[in-house]
Write an enzyme that holds these catalytic residues in place. Sequence first.
Site, PDB file in Angstrom:
ATOM      1  N   ASP A 200       9.231   9.102 -28.237  1.00 19.05           N
ATOM      2  CA  ASP A 200       9.359   9.960 -29.427  1.00 19.05           C
ATOM      3  C   ASP A 200       8.634   9.356 -30.627  1.00 19.05           C
ATOM      4  O   ASP A 200       8.461   8.141 -30.715  1.00 19.05           O
ATOM      5  CB  ASP A 200      10.855  10.149 -29.736  1.00 19.05           C
ATOM      6  CG  ASP A 200      11.102  11.339 -30.650  1.00 19.05           C
ATOM      7  OD1 ASP A 200      10.181  12.169 -30.820  1.00 19.05           O
ATOM      8  OD2 ASP A 200      12.218  11.437 -31.195  1.00 19.05           O
ATOM      9  N   GLY A 201       8.220  10.218 -31.531  1.00 14.80           N
ATOM     10  CA  GLY A 201       7.650   9.767 -32.802  1.00 14.80           C
ATOM     11  C   GLY A 201       6.130   9.885 -32.897  1.00 14.80           C
ATOM     12  O   GLY A 201       5.527   9.342 -33.826  1.00 14.80           O
TER      13      GLY A 201
ATOM     14  N   TRP B 250       4.061   9.285 -36.337  1.00 11.85           N
ATOM     15  CA  TRP B 250       3.011   8.255 -36.326  1.00 11.85           C
ATOM     16  C   TRP B 250       1.730   8.828 -36.950  1.00 11.85           C
ATOM     17  O   TRP B 250       1.091   8.191 -37.794  1.00 11.85           O
ATOM     18  CB  TRP B 250       2.740   7.804 -34.883  1.00 11.85           C
ATOM     19  CG  TRP B 250       1.718   6.715 -34.756  1.00 11.85           C
ATOM     20  CD1 TRP B 250       1.954   5.378 -34.703  1.00 11.85           C
ATOM     21  CD2 TRP B 250       0.288   6.890 -34.675  1.00 11.85           C
ATOM     22  NE1 TRP B 250       0.768   4.700 -34.596  1.00 11.85           N
ATOM     23  CE2 TRP B 250      -0.276   5.585 -34.575  1.00 11.85           C
ATOM     24  CE3 TRP B 250      -0.563   7.990 -34.670  1.00 11.85           C
ATOM     25  CZ2 TRP B 250      -1.644   5.381 -34.463  1.00 11.85           C
ATOM     26  CZ3 TRP B 250      -1.931   7.778 -34.572  1.00 11.85           C
ATOM     27  CH2 TRP B 250      -2.455   6.478 -34.477  1.00 11.85           C
TER      28      TRP B 250
ATOM     29  N   LEU C  29       5.383   0.410  -8.098  1.00  7.10           N
ATOM     30  CA  LEU C  29       6.195   1.056  -9.130  1.00  7.10           C
ATOM     31  C   LEU C  29       6.341   2.558  -8.868  1.00  7.10           C
ATOM     32  O   LEU C  29       5.364   3.220  -8.510  1.00  7.10           O
ATOM     33  CB  LEU C  29       5.499   0.850 -10.484  1.00  7.10           C
ATOM     34  CG  LEU C  29       6.138   1.469 -11.713  1.00  7.10           C
ATOM     35  CD1 LEU C  29       7.368   0.666 -12.134  1.00  7.10           C
ATOM     36  CD2 LEU C  29       5.137   1.523 -12.872  1.00  7.10           C
TER      37      LEU C  29
ATOM     38  N   HIS D 187      -0.194  12.324 -30.259  1.00  7.43           N
ATOM     39  CA  HIS D 187       0.017  12.544 -28.822  1.00  7.43           C
ATOM     40  C   HIS D 187      -1.055  11.818 -28.009  1.00  7.43           C
ATOM     41  O   HIS D 187      -0.774  11.229 -26.976  1.00  7.43           O
ATOM     42  CB  HIS D 187       0.005  14.040 -28.500  1.00  7.43           C
ATOM     43  CG  HIS D 187       1.135  14.810 -29.137  1.00  7.43           C
ATOM     44  ND1 HIS D 187       2.428  14.338 -29.162  1.00  7.43           N
ATOM     45  CD2 HIS D 187       1.164  16.005 -29.788  1.00  7.43           C
ATOM     46  CE1 HIS D 187       3.207  15.228 -29.796  1.00  7.43           C
ATOM     47  NE2 HIS D 187       2.457  16.238 -30.193  1.00  7.43           N
TER      48      HIS D 187
ATOM     49  N   ARG E 259      -1.022  15.987 -35.735  1.00 11.83           N
ATOM     50  CA  ARG E 259      -0.021  15.564 -34.751  1.00 11.83           C
ATOM     51  C   ARG E 259      -0.643  15.250 -33.388  1.00 11.83           C
ATOM     52  O   ARG E 259      -0.234  14.327 -32.699  1.00 11.83           O
ATOM     53  CB  ARG E 259       1.045  16.656 -34.580  1.00 11.83           C
ATOM     54  CG  ARG E 259       1.956  16.813 -35.789  1.00 11.83           C
ATOM     55  CD  ARG E 259       2.951  17.954 -35.557  1.00 11.83           C
ATOM     56  NE  ARG E 259       3.782  17.709 -34.395  1.00 11.83           N
ATOM     57  CZ  ARG E 259       4.900  16.974 -34.411  1.00 11.83           C
ATOM     58  NH1 ARG E 259       5.330  16.435 -35.529  1.00 11.83           N
ATOM     59  NH2 ARG E 259       5.590  16.795 -33.302  1.00 11.83           N
TER      60      ARG E 259
HETATM   61  C1  IPE Z   1      12.525  14.554 -26.873  1.00  9.68           C
HETATM   62  O1  IPE Z   1      11.926  14.464 -28.113  1.00  9.68           O
HETATM   63  C2  IPE Z   1      11.553  15.111 -25.864  1.00  9.68           C
HETATM   64  C3  IPE Z   1      10.462  14.215 -25.456  1.00  9.68           C
HETATM   65  C4  IPE Z   1      10.299  12.982 -25.865  1.00  9.68           C
HETATM   66  C5  IPE Z   1       9.523  14.768 -24.514  1.00  9.68           C
HETATM   67  P1  IPE Z   1      12.015  15.639 -29.199  1.00  9.68           P
HETATM   68  O2  IPE Z   1      11.219  15.202 -30.351  1.00  9.68           O
HETATM   69  O3  IPE Z   1      11.670  16.933 -28.575  1.00  9.68           O
HETATM   70  O4  IPE Z   1      13.581  15.646 -29.534  1.00  9.68           O
HETATM   71  P2  IPE Z   1      14.370  16.154 -30.828  1.00  9.68           P
HETATM   72  O5  IPE Z   1      13.955  17.575 -31.060  1.00  9.68           O
HETATM   73  O6  IPE Z   1      13.989  15.268 -31.960  1.00  9.68           O
HETATM   74  O7  IPE Z   1      15.816  15.998 -30.470  1.00  9.68           O
HETATM   75  C1  IPE Z   2       7.146  12.874 -28.839  1.00  4.68           C
HETATM   76  O1  IPE Z   2       6.717  12.885 -30.150  1.00  4.68           O
HETATM   77  C2  IPE Z   2       6.301  13.743 -27.929  1.00  4.68           C
HETATM   78  C3  IPE Z   2       6.974  14.982 -27.466  1.00  4.68           C
HETATM   79  C4  IPE Z   2       8.189  15.340 -27.790  1.00  4.68           C
HETATM   80  C5  IPE Z   2       6.220  15.859 -26.589  1.00  4.68           C
HETATM   81  P1  IPE Z   2       7.059  14.080 -31.147  1.00  4.68           P
HETATM   82  O2  IPE Z   2       5.993  15.105 -31.015  1.00  4.68           O
HETATM   83  O3  IPE Z   2       8.441  14.572 -30.931  1.00  4.68           O
HETATM   84  O4  IPE Z   2       6.937  13.347 -32.542  1.00  4.68           O
HETATM   85  P2  IPE Z   2       7.911  13.492 -33.785  1.00  4.68           P
HETATM   86  O5  IPE Z   2       9.311  13.293 -33.297  1.00  4.68           O
HETATM   87  O6  IPE Z   2       7.702  14.862 -34.345  1.00  4.68           O
HETATM   88  O7  IPE Z   2       7.484  12.408 -34.723  1.00  4.68           O
HETATM   89 MG    MG Z   3      10.261  14.062 -31.657  1.00  5.40          MG
END
Ligand code: IPE
Ligand code: IPE
Ligand code: MG
Length: 258
Positions: A28-29, A33, A139, A45, A41
Site C-alpha cells: 500500500d501507499g 509515494w 519460492l 504503481h 499515481r
Molecule cells: C488494499 O489497499 C489493496 C491492495 C493493496 C491491493 P487499498 O489502498 O485498496 O485499501 P484501503 O482502501 O486503503 O483500505
Molecule cells: C497500493 O497503493 C496499490 C493498490 C491498491 C492497487 P495505493 O494505490 O492504494 O496507494 P495509496 O494508498 O492511495 O497511497
Molecule cells: Mg491504498
Amino acid sequence: MSEPKVPPSALLADGIAAVPHHVAIIMDGNGRWAAARGLPRVEGHRRGVEALRRTIRAAGEIGIKVITIFSFSSENWSRPAAEVGELMGLLRRFIRNDLAELHKSGVRVRIIGERAGLEADIGRLLIEAEELTKDNTGLTLVVAFNYGARQEIARAARRAAEAVAQGTLNAQDITVDTVAGFLDTADLPDPDLIIRTSGEQRLSNFLLWQSAYSELVFVPANWPDFDRAILEGAIREYQQRERRFGGLSGTAAAKTGS
Ligand code: IPE
Ligand code: IPE
Ligand code: MG
C-alpha cells in the site's frame, strides 16, 4: 530462487528465531509515494513493481517459502477507470516481462482471487503463469489479484452448498478443514506474518479466514520504498512475538505444570 544466491543476513542466520514460512504483504501507499513527489499515481504503481521485484528476490534469499502479495482488490474496481486500466496494464507487463525470469529462478506462481469477469487476455496470462511454473520447487509466489476475502469465503460457501446438493458432501460433515479446502488457498499454508506498508492499520478484505493467527506488522514506508532491510525489520519484529494460538506461553505452561 531455490538456492539462496547470497547468505542470509547475520540476524536471520542466527538459528534462534525461525524465519516465517509464509509472508503476506499488503502493498500500500503507491499513490501517496507519487503525490509526495508531485508525480501521477501511476508512477507510484510503476515504482511499486520494482519494489515487488526486489522483494521477491529478497524473500527467496532470506529463506521464506511462500510469499503472498495483494496486487488488486475486489474493491479496487471502484477507482477511476484510467487508474484501473493502468493497474491492469502493469499486471500484463509484469507477467510478460518477468515470468521467464521467475521460472528460471524456480519460483512457483499461484493466483488467488476471482477469475470470472476478467479480460480474456489477462485470464490467459494468469493460467500461463501458473501452468509454466507449477512444477517448480523454489519460492511460491501467490498473487492475490481481483481478490477479496469475503468474496472468496462466499465462493467457498457456494461450492460447499453445491457439493451438498449433489450428494457428495453431508452438511453435518462440514468442518473448519472442509471450508478451508474450498477456499482459493486450499493447498497453501496460512500466513505466519502479514506486513502492510504505508502506515495503514487494517486488512482491507485480505485473507480474513487465513489470518486468524497471523502476526501483523505495520510499517510506515510506502510500498515503492520497500526493500530487503524493511522486510528484515518486519521479520525481526515477528521473531519477537510469542505465538500462542490460544494456548499458554512457554513460561505460563511451565508454572501450571502442563
Ligand atoms: C488494499 O489497499 C489493496 C491492495 C493493496 C491491493 P487499498 O489502498 O485498496 O485499501 P484501503 O482502501 O486503503 O483500505
Ligand atoms: C497500493 O497503493 C496499490 C493498490 C491498491 C492497487 P495505493 O494505490 O492504494 O496507494 P495509496 O494508498 O492511495 O497511497
Ligand atoms: Mg491504498
